[in-house]
Design an enzyme around this catalytic site. Structure first.
Site, PDB file in Angstrom:
ATOM      1  CG  HIS A   1       7.182   7.836   5.482  1.00 60.24           C
ATOM      2  ND1 HIS A   1       7.067   7.341   4.210  1.00 60.24           N
ATOM      3  CD2 HIS A   1       5.978   7.652   6.074  1.00 60.24           C
ATOM      4  CE1 HIS A   1       5.838   6.890   4.023  1.00 60.24           C
ATOM      5  NE2 HIS A   1       5.144   7.061   5.139  1.00 60.24           N
TER       6      HIS A   1
ATOM      7  CG  ASN B   1       6.503   3.327   5.021  1.00 62.44           C
ATOM      8  OD1 ASN B   1       5.985   3.299   3.926  1.00 62.44           O
ATOM      9  ND2 ASN B   1       5.885   3.772   6.094  1.00 62.44           N
TER      10      ASN B   1
ATOM     11  NE  ARG C   1      -1.207   2.477   2.851  1.00 65.11           N
ATOM     12  CZ  ARG C   1      -0.640   3.588   3.295  1.00 65.11           C
ATOM     13  NH1 ARG C   1      -0.528   4.657   2.526  1.00 65.11           N
ATOM     14  NH2 ARG C   1      -0.129   3.647   4.513  1.00 65.11           N
ATOM     15  CG  ASP C   2       3.066   4.391   3.011  1.00 71.69           C
ATOM     16  OD1 ASP C   2       3.135   5.247   2.117  1.00 71.69           O
ATOM     17  OD2 ASP C   2       3.150   4.673   4.215  1.00 71.69           O
TER      18      ASP C   2
ATOM     19  CB  CYS D   1       2.855  10.638   1.469  1.00 74.64           C
ATOM     20  SG  CYS D   1       1.142  11.185   1.617  1.00 74.64           S
TER      21      CYS D   1
ATOM     22  CG  HIS E   1       3.391   4.755   9.253  1.00 77.32           C
ATOM     23  ND1 HIS E   1       2.719   3.791   8.538  1.00 77.32           N
ATOM     24  CD2 HIS E   1       3.748   5.694   8.333  1.00 77.32           C
ATOM     25  CE1 HIS E   1       2.670   4.127   7.260  1.00 77.32           C
ATOM     26  NE2 HIS E   1       3.290   5.285   7.105  1.00 77.32           N
TER      27      HIS E   1
HETATM   28  P1  HMG Z   1     -13.658  14.085  -2.046  1.00 78.89           P
HETATM   29  O1  HMG Z   1     -13.398  14.437  -3.466  1.00 78.89           O
HETATM   30  O2  HMG Z   1     -13.806  15.189  -1.045  1.00 78.89           O
HETATM   31  O3  HMG Z   1     -14.878  13.040  -1.910  1.00 78.89           O
HETATM   32  O4  HMG Z   1     -12.467  13.141  -1.563  1.00 78.89           O
HETATM   33  P2  HMG Z   1     -16.416  13.175  -2.138  1.00 78.89           P
HETATM   34  O5  HMG Z   1     -17.074  12.447  -1.015  1.00 78.89           O
HETATM   35  O6  HMG Z   1     -16.790  14.601  -2.394  1.00 78.89           O
HETATM   36  O7  HMG Z   1     -16.617  12.320  -3.481  1.00 78.89           O
HETATM   37  C1  HMG Z   1     -16.080  12.742  -4.734  1.00 78.89           C
HETATM   38  C2  HMG Z   1     -16.051  11.544  -5.679  1.00 78.89           C
HETATM   39  O8  HMG Z   1     -15.175  10.540  -5.154  1.00 78.89           O
HETATM   40  C3  HMG Z   1     -17.388  10.851  -5.869  1.00 78.89           C
HETATM   41  O9  HMG Z   1     -17.393  10.327  -7.191  1.00 78.89           O
HETATM   42  C4  HMG Z   1     -17.325   9.696  -4.905  1.00 78.89           C
HETATM   43  O10 HMG Z   1     -18.156   8.628  -5.276  1.00 78.89           O
HETATM   44  C5  HMG Z   1     -15.870   9.301  -5.011  1.00 78.89           C
HETATM   45  P3  HMG Z   1     -18.101  11.117  -8.438  1.00 78.89           P
HETATM   46  O11 HMG Z   1     -19.530  11.264  -8.018  1.00 78.89           O
HETATM   47  O12 HMG Z   1     -17.366  12.427  -8.553  1.00 78.89           O
HETATM   48  O13 HMG Z   1     -17.861  10.203  -9.591  1.00 78.89           O
HETATM   49  N1  HMG Z   1     -15.384   8.651  -3.766  1.00 78.89           N
HETATM   50  C6  HMG Z   1     -14.775   7.443  -3.741  1.00 78.89           C
HETATM   51  N2  HMG Z   1     -14.450   6.565  -4.712  1.00 78.89           N
HETATM   52  C7  HMG Z   1     -13.839   5.428  -4.310  1.00 78.89           C
HETATM   53  N3  HMG Z   1     -13.530   5.147  -3.032  1.00 78.89           N
HETATM   54  C8  HMG Z   1     -13.832   6.000  -2.045  1.00 78.89           C
HETATM   55  C9  HMG Z   1     -14.484   7.215  -2.393  1.00 78.89           C
HETATM   56  N4  HMG Z   1     -14.918   8.253  -1.675  1.00 78.89           N
HETATM   57  C10 HMG Z   1     -15.462   9.113  -2.522  1.00 78.89           C
HETATM   58  N5  HMG Z   1     -13.520   5.713  -0.779  1.00 78.89           N
HETATM   59  C11 HMG Z   1     -11.608  11.396  -0.184  1.00 78.89           C
HETATM   60  C12 HMG Z   1     -12.389  12.683  -0.221  1.00 78.89           C
HETATM   61  C13 HMG Z   1     -11.310  11.084   1.276  1.00 78.89           C
HETATM   62  C14 HMG Z   1     -12.427  10.268  -0.789  1.00 78.89           C
HETATM   63  C15 HMG Z   1     -10.304  11.595  -1.001  1.00 78.89           C
HETATM   64  O14 HMG Z   1      -9.679  12.738  -0.519  1.00 78.89           O
HETATM   65  C16 HMG Z   1      -9.370  10.425  -0.882  1.00 78.89           C
HETATM   66  O15 HMG Z   1      -9.616   9.344  -1.407  1.00 78.89           O
HETATM   67  N6  HMG Z   1      -8.191  10.620  -0.172  1.00 78.89           N
HETATM   68  C17 HMG Z   1      -7.255   9.564   0.046  1.00 78.89           C
HETATM   69  C18 HMG Z   1      -5.878  10.087  -0.140  1.00 78.89           C
HETATM   70  C19 HMG Z   1      -4.897   8.968   0.061  1.00 78.89           C
HETATM   71  O16 HMG Z   1      -5.187   7.806  -0.159  1.00 78.89           O
HETATM   72  N7  HMG Z   1      -3.659   9.328   0.490  1.00 78.89           N
HETATM   73  C20 HMG Z   1      -2.619   8.400   0.670  1.00 78.89           C
HETATM   74  C21 HMG Z   1      -2.851   7.454   1.791  1.00 78.89           C
HETATM   75  S1  HMG Z   1      -2.623   8.179   3.388  1.00 78.89           S
HETATM   76  C22 HMG Z   1      -0.941   7.984   3.701  1.00 78.89           C
HETATM   77  O17 HMG Z   1      -0.199   7.590   2.844  1.00 78.89           O
HETATM   78  C23 HMG Z   1      -0.451   8.305   5.077  1.00 78.89           C
HETATM   79  C24 HMG Z   1      -0.090   7.063   5.917  1.00 78.89           C
HETATM   80  O18 HMG Z   1       0.846   6.247   5.236  1.00 78.89           O
HETATM   81  C25 HMG Z   1       0.506   7.525   7.253  1.00 78.89           C
HETATM   82  C26 HMG Z   1       1.621   8.548   7.030  1.00 78.89           C
HETATM   83  O19 HMG Z   1       2.712   8.175   6.548  1.00 78.89           O
HETATM   84  O20 HMG Z   1       1.361   9.737   7.311  1.00 78.89           O
HETATM   85  C27 HMG Z   1      -1.337   6.205   6.207  1.00 78.89           C
HETATM   86 MG    MG Z   2       2.952   6.493   5.242  1.00 78.06          MG
END
Ligand code: HMG
Ligand code: MG
Length: 315
Positions: A213, A253, A19-20, A244, A211
């Protein structure tokens, strides 16, 4: 050394490479490669593998085939396959895919929450409430993850009290465990101990995870610092893959091979076979043509090649 007495005998290493490690790859990684990576990591013995993210494919295209990955992997009966879930939309997909642990993720700074999940910290907690209820109803484990706990690329310094405040809110949601993430790898051991001490005052230390990095090369030292406080769960990525998408310049990481080498050297059990992880790191770095960022992994590969009569590289 006196502090050695307090080190845990067993540490859980959560492998987050699928994933990450892969989420930031610009080129699509073939489904077959993702599946083989998870299968190799399963065979290596990890009890928890972060295999997928049910997030918006517009935000993170690389994770769009998460349901297919979950459907195709060979699952070890005693392993948990975990996935990120930002809202109910993602939760429905995660449950349908048979995820064993869902990870709700927010941040210790408002600026990072906006960039990563497009909402405030409070809004994120509100979104997680039905996710948490659904997890409990389905008997699925619930984990919380807090980004930028050691510093934020937009806000700068992040006080430990702010991290502990989000830990408290995730505890109130019913999270079984909570990850303290150094998203941009800026923390140093003293700062790490200060954050874990603050969080450990509001949530059991043995249910917190580190966690880290490795952007500034501090991750192993930070891990050891947290270990000394009784933290017994850490995340790492095979071959140190990753970064990220919402933290420019952040690297992967800490490498799993390096973490295992450190822990096993301290006499701490992990249940994970280092050799199998080194081979998985060699597989994935060749498959996606990325450098292997594990020092221990590269050293062991060179040593094994030399033992087979192949010239060891000038490492
Ligand atoms: P948004 O645009 O505000 O969402 O995104 P919305 O609710 O307004 O929906 C917009 C569109 O997205 C809609 O589709 C929804 O159906 C769709 P449309 O009608 O336009 O066709 N949608 C989805 N589709 C699939 N799966 C879903 C989903 N939700 C809505 N779950 C949202 C808000 C949270 C969804 C967006 O910002 C997002 O997906 N963010 C994730 C970002 C991400 O994955 N970042 C990387 C992972 S985190 C990380 O790496 C940190 C970590 O490792 C720890 C660290 O190191 O810090 C964990
Ligand atoms: Mg991370």
């Amino acid at each position: 050394m006196h502090t050695m007495n307090t080190l845990p005998r067993f540490v859980e290493v959560v492998e987050v490479g699928p994933r990450d490690g892969l989420q930031n790859e610009a080129q699509p990684v073939p489904l077959d490669v993702k599946v083989e990576l998870v299968n190799r990591l399963s065979a290596a013995g990890f009890a928890n593998i972060e295999a997928a993210a049910f997030v918006s494919p517009k935000w993170v295209p690389q994770m769009a085939d998460s349901a297919q990955v979950m459907a195709r992997i060979h699952r070890r009966a005693d392993a948990v396959y975990s996935a990120l879930v930002p809202n109910m939309h993602g939760m429905e997909a995660a449950l349908a895919a048979g995820v064993g642990e869902v990870v709700v993720f927010s941040a210790a700074s408002e600026a990072f929450a906006q960039k990563n999940i497009n909402c405030s910290i409070t809004e994120s907690i509100d979104r997680f409430a039905p996710v948490a209820q659904a997890a409990k109803a389905a008997g699925v484990k619930l984990r919380g993850s807090i980004s930028v706990a050691l510093g934020c690329p937009y806000q700068g310094a992040v006080p430990p009290s702010a991290v502990a405040g989000v830990v408290q809110r995730m505890a109130d949601l019913g999270c079984d465990s909570i990850d303290i993430a150094d998203t941009i790898g800026v923390g140093t051991p003293g700062a790490v101990q200060a954050v874990f001490a603050a969080c450990g005052a509001v949530f059991p230390m043995d249910r917190l995870a580190g966690h880290f990095h490795d952007t500034y090369g501090q991750a192993l030292a930070n891990l050891f610092a947290a270990l000394q406080l009784g933290v017994a769960s850490f995340h790492s990525s095979v071959a140190g893959l990753g970064g990220c998408p919402y933290a420019r310049g952040a690297t992967g990481n800490v490498a799993t091979e390096d973490v295992l080498y450190l822990l096993h050297g301290l006499g701490i059990e992990t249940g994970v076979n280092l050799r199998a992880v080194v081979e998985a790191g060699d597989f994935i770095t060749r498959a996606i043509q990325r450098p292997n960022n594990s020092r221990a992994g590269k050293a062991l590969l060179a040593k094994w090649a030399a033992a087979q009569g192949e010239p060891a590289c000038a490492a």
